[in-house]
Design a protein around this motif. Sequence first.
Motif, short mmCIF file in Angstrom:
data_model
loop_
_atom_site.label_atom_id
_atom_site.label_comp_id
_atom_site.label_asym_id
_atom_site.label_seq_id
_atom_site.Cartn_x
_atom_site.Cartn_y
_atom_site.Cartn_z
N MET A 178 0.81 -1.22 0.00
CA MET A 178 0.00 0.00 0.00
C MET A 178 0.85 1.28 0.00
N ARG A 179 2.05 1.28 0.59
CA ARG A 179 2.85 2.49 0.64
C ARG A 179 3.45 2.85 -0.73
N GLN A 198 -3.27 0.78 -2.07
CA GLN A 198 -3.82 1.62 -1.02
C GLN A 198 -5.31 1.86 -1.23
#
Length: 547
Positions: free
Chosen positions: A451-452, A458
């Motif tokens: 997700m980062r 995300q």
Amino acid sequence: MISTSSQPDRSESAKRDIVAGGIVVAAILLFVGTGSNVMQAVVRTLIGIGGGPDRALAAALVLNVALILFGWRRYEDLNREIRERTEAEQRARYLADTDPLTGFLNRRALLATGQQQIVDAIADKRQVALFLLDLDHFKTVNDIHGHAAGDRVLQVAAERISTILPPNATKARLGGDEFVAMLAFEPAARANIDALAAELVTALDNSVTHDGQQIRIGASLGISLAEDASVTMETMVRQADIAMYHCKDEGRNRYCWFEAGMEMAVQVRNQIETGIREGMPRGEFVPHFEPQVDIASGRLVGFEMLMRWESPEYGMIPPERFIPVAEESGLIGELSLQVIRNAMEIAKRWDPSIMLAVNISPQQLKDPWFSQKLTKLLVEVGFTASQLEVEITESSLFENLPLVRSIVTSLKNQGVSLSLDDFGTGYSSLSHLRALPFDRIKIDRSFVAAMRGSPDAQAIVVAIVRLGESLAMPITAEGVEDEATAIELTRLGCAKGQGWYFGRAASAADTERLLADRGLLRTPMVPPTSPDTGSDADGAEQLRKTA
């Protein structure tokens, strides 16, 4: 018994046929000798120059005719008996060599005739390919739709195989849902074999209609090759079988040529299966516990039980090495319940606020009695049902949703909590949330880990968290490995998390020490009697820092 008792019957019949033949021959000779005299006397009588035939000669003539007619009748009976016997022998040979459901050869006939086919092909400077094809998920077809549907699937599969393969291919059904085909080909035409294999896999991926239902199966296909006459049929079948199972391990619905390295993999797999069978009664499979925390406060709220194999020969073996083998061999049900029982005995000493989460194999969800088995385990151990959370992976719901609904509803009625694991990686996620009474959703670690660096990942995490909020269903994020991810999940509103950032899976002894430090044990901790293995002090220390 049949051949022994029928031998005297045939001998007696042969004797009767010889006697009858002798009588007929004698009758014909007598007819020739007496017939002319009698007929001459009859003619003289008709023209008025004689007193008629001699009565004895006339009687002999009539007897000769009767004997000749008897002989003719016996001759016809003998011909009919020979035809019936020949047809019966041909029918018996057909039944002995043929699978009655598909019309293909059976295993015995294939092994009996296949070796000569190899010899003949090699003599013509050709090679032989042997296809071994196994229908994917066929047992599920029988379990869900019944054996009549299973028979229909096998017949349709045989029809599709016959349509695709050339007329000179040898086709057989080994038994169950396994089919074999053999065909000779020129060494330069190997690409044609690949094309046929791909076409077979594609054709068998199409659904089969039965009683208005669409049944989808798919197939895994292994190919072995004979390049010289020394290769035996048994070797070809075994190698193709190894290649076929390699296809299943690679994801099914595909074909693979046998390679030498595959045989080593099979030997390793067999060693693991033997180790599982021998290790279960010795208690070599033990639970480890991965912390689950409230992300916002860092409060410890539970543990997910993860299975480990403490092998005296190979050391600590992670679950990804032996769980697939346990599932394929049908051992996973017994193994899982054994380790869950162990985990419950350990968790009985925990504070009631600490949940125990256990994973259930997709194979266990095919057992209609699983709910009763787990309930019986709760009663025998004396573990509180409300302290147990059962995690079910989303992909395991695909095959038989009605049975899964029955199982999870029964568990829910006992007070057990239910969690939908690996959410977003399975099929028809929203329909599952509507159909089944889940208490919690777990976001798959692949989305959390990415997700980062991935806006798409995300966005998926955000969507799942919002979905959980709208359904009043708490969310757990797996795979939280750093502080930045934990902060971002807190900002998004994710309630619970687990992963290396909060602590890795630890042994029962390390877990009890952690709980004792926090005053979360019902009873004083019992010092371990054996050396601690598999703990992660750094992870436990990190968990203390987050509190």
